[in-house]
Scaffold this active site. Structure first.
Site, PDB file in Angstrom:
ATOM      1  N   GLU A 135       5.409 -24.008 -29.087  1.00  9.10           N
ATOM      2  CA  GLU A 135       4.162 -24.760 -29.208  1.00  9.10           C
ATOM      3  C   GLU A 135       3.084 -23.949 -28.507  1.00  9.10           C
ATOM      4  OE1 GLU A 135       5.013 -28.631 -27.524  1.00  9.10           O
ATOM      5  OE2 GLU A 135       6.928 -28.627 -28.600  1.00  9.10           O
ATOM      6  N   ASP A 195      -3.376 -33.532 -19.036  1.00 13.67           N
ATOM      7  CA  ASP A 195      -2.648 -32.452 -18.393  1.00 13.67           C
ATOM      8  C   ASP A 195      -2.788 -32.430 -16.882  1.00 13.67           C
ATOM      9  OD1 ASP A 195      -1.317 -30.839 -20.472  1.00 13.67           O
ATOM     10  OD2 ASP A 195      -3.350 -30.728 -21.288  1.00 13.67           O
TER      11      ASP A 195
END
Lengths: 256, 393
Positions: free
Chosen positions: A46, A57
């Protein structure tokens, strides 16, 4: 059937996917890392495209995103780099990132560019299911792109069924409700939730991400699903000296 | 109703809930509950009581005689600066804390820029005995020390946002990350009409008390419920949305939203979102935001920390696009001069945010006796240092 579907169909061992940020640590490192990962035995990868405000994140991927932007990474630059992708890499490749850069690139253009580069699927965590279904789904289908949805311990059964119906690659199970890189390891609560998902007999295979950083968590995840995704731990590892040449060791340690 | 949110969470092309799955259960729960809770009789009773006895509402509508004389028209000031904690922000936090209680939440998080929303959140958390965590950009913590002290005194924990530019947008990112990691016990009190649906609608409803009162007060003072012009400053846009809310369907009322041009729209140091921005997604909703061609969010600038935000709420984006409201901008210098003028003519020191709205009077042409209402969204105490330094007082 794209490379991703083939992988899930033809593989019996636990599947390992690695996430990293395009343009980090250096602008030009995107394909070098992909190639090394394939050689080292990663099953698919990915590639994150960076965003200035990555609110799902934790610090590790925030930092890699910021560095990548400073290095000059954009979606246009990334698609330039990916022109050589299929000369160097044969395993499935997904792109992962936030919705705003995709909107500015144009969703249809983005899907076409993915197809031209040989990208197999996309993960855009802040693209809602409703908007995907109503506005963008056809672009994905026309370009043979898989859209990957996330499921958390809090996602209702009804919603999981709906996600299963819309998916055609795999479903990304978060080991806990958290930002990336927050937790390490898999708790007892998580195992209860994995069992619950397992017993739902979904159409799509599942993979576990978030909190997978070593062979213990990887093999635990593989007991309940087809495999797992390592993100923050790998991005952190890329910061170490001579990381590129140590990738085989990193992968074999995760597989244990 | 045509300017309000539809059942899918959109205002025309704007709004929605662009959130990762980790936030979905919380947002969905809130979406299902907020209208029902806000309409409960007991909720309304408590809300109105607190607005009256704790916030000090209704806030006066003050006829600004000397300003009126200067500009040759009739100017009224909606005195949100007289609210407890010194700004309109508390209207929303009082509402949301009552909502959080009913949702069974034990812990409150908030983001803040200048610290006004942080203080208003810390205040209601102290009032209700709930744990309070406020995220504030490291840069803002340094330049807004008195508000940091106020929050701490009321028992809030102030956590510096050290990512990105270390200002309001990063504080908002950090608050969202906190919510992702604490999905069960925590409620996030967003301070403006931004964020995923239902936040923009919910915050606008809590702030709509501003225009609700204004209509009644105007009727008493002028015989008419509607003025000719309504002026309010816009960062994310909560005081403006509250000030516009009950005038939206009166198409003869000229709604003017004033953005911060910073050092000038073309200077590269500006927060004039509608002029410099493009459609996109920020903090969970589709709106207009300042961004690069690649979709990276651009750092805004304004002398006023409360207007220092790269986006506007989705309802504002809609009002802008369908031209129901006019969006204009005022520079730092123009705002500072207007703040000083208000102090000298009316004995009121406005927040630098609100001073942007006053500055627009200079650019208007009045014919005869038109009625203007300006939302005086906050008091200037927090800005004294900036004023002193700017004017060398």
């Amino acid at each position: 059937m794209n490379r991703l579907n083939q992988l899930f169909k033809n593989t019996s061992k636990p599947i390992l996917s690695i996430y990293y940020t395009a343009g980090y640590p250096a602008l030009e490192s995107t394909l070098d890392i992909a190639e090394k990962l394939e050689q080292a035995g990663a099953d698919f990868i990915e590639i994150g495209f960076p965003y200035s405000d990555p609110l799902a994140d934790g610090p590790v991927i925030q930092n890699s995103s910021q560095k990548a932007l400073e290095n000059g990474m954009t979606l246009h630059v990334l698609f330039e780099q990916l022109k050589d992708l299929r000369k160097r890499v044969t395993i499935p490749v997904l792109l992962m990132g936030y919705v705003n850069p995709v909107l500015q690139f144009g969703v249809e253009n983005f899907c076409k560019a993915c197809a031209e580069a040989g990208v197999d699927g996309v993960i855009v965590p802040d693209l809602p299911m409703y908007e995907y279904e109503e506005m963008y789904k056809d672009y994905f289908i026309d370009n043979n792109l898989t859209n990957i949805f996330l499921v958390t311990p809090q996602t209702s059964e009804e919603r999981i069924r709906k996600i299963d119906g819309l998916s055609n690659g795999f479903i990304y199970l978060l080991s806990s409700n958290s930002t990336t890189g927050k937790s390490t390891g898999i708790s007892g609560d998580s195992e209860t939730y994995f069992s619950r998902i397992q017993s739902m007999n979904l159409e799509n295979p599942t993979m576990i991400g978030f909190g997978i950083s070593d062979s213990t968590s990887f093999n635990k995840a593989a007991q309940y699903t087809r495999g797992a995704i390592v993100g923050s731990a790998f991005v952190k590892f890329l910061d170490t000296e001579n990381a590129l040449n140590q990738i085989p060791q990193f992968i074999s340690e995760i597989r244990g | 109703m045509k300017y309000q949110v539809n059942e899918k969470g959109y205002y025309g092309d704007f709004g929605g809930a662009y959130i990762p799955e980790m936030l979905y259960p919380n947002i969905e729960h809130l979406r299902q509950q907020y209208l029902e809770i806000m309409q409960e009789r007991q909720f309304q009773k408590e809300f109105q009581q607190l607005l009256k006895d704790y916030v000090g509402r209704p806030s006066p509508l003050f006829f600004a005689e000397r300003l009126s004389e200067k500009y040759g028209t009739t100017i009224y000031l909606k005195r949100e600066d007289l609210n407890h904690t010194g700004a309109h922000k508390i209207n929303n936090t009082v509402g949301q804390i009552l909502l959080a209680e009913r949702l069974g939440k034990k812990r409150i998080i908030a983001e803040t820029g200048a610290g006004q929303h942080g203080v208003a959140t810390a205040t209601v958390c102290a009032l209700k005995g709930l744990e309070c965590v406020v995220y504030m950009g490291e840069v803002d913590i340094e330049r807004q020390a008195p508000n940091v002290a106020r929050m701490k005194m009321m028992g809030a924990k102030v956590i510096p946002a050290t990512s990105g530019s270390k200002t309001l947008k990063d504080a908002t990112n950090e608050a969202m990350r906190d919510w992702i990691n604490n999905p069960v016990d925590t409620h996030y009190i967003i301070g403006s009409v931004v964020g995923p649906h239902p936040y923009p609608d919910m915050v606008a409803r809590f702030q709509s008390v501003i225009s609700e009162e204004t209509r009644k007060q105007l009727k008493e003072k002028t015989g008419s419920e509607t003025p000719d012009h309504v002026l309010a400053c816009v960062g994310g846009g909560s005081n403006a949305m509250g000030m516009f809310y009950h005038f939206l369907d009166d198409v003869d009322v000229n709604l003017i939203a004033i953005e911060a041009a910073g050092k000038g729209v073309e200077s590269g140091e500006s927060a004039a979102t509608t002029l410099l921005g493009k459609e996109g997604v920020l903090h969970g909703s589709r709106s207009i935001l300042m961004q690069t061609a690649d979709g990276q969010v651009v750092e805004p600038y304004s002398i006023s920390a409360g207007l220092d935000y790269p986006g506007i709420g989705p309802q504002h984006a809609h009002l802008f696009k369908v031209k129901r409201a006019k969006y204009v901008s005022i520079t730092d210098d123009e705002a500072m001069q207007a703040g000083l003028l208000c102090a000298r003519l009316e004995g009121i020191i406005p927040a630098i945010e609100s001073a942007h709205a006053f500055a627009y009077l200079e650019k208007m042409k009045f014919s005869g006796n038109e009625t203007v209402v300006i939302c005086l969204s906050g008091r200037g105490d927090k800005d004294l240092d900036t004023y002193m330094r700017y004017f060398d007082l």
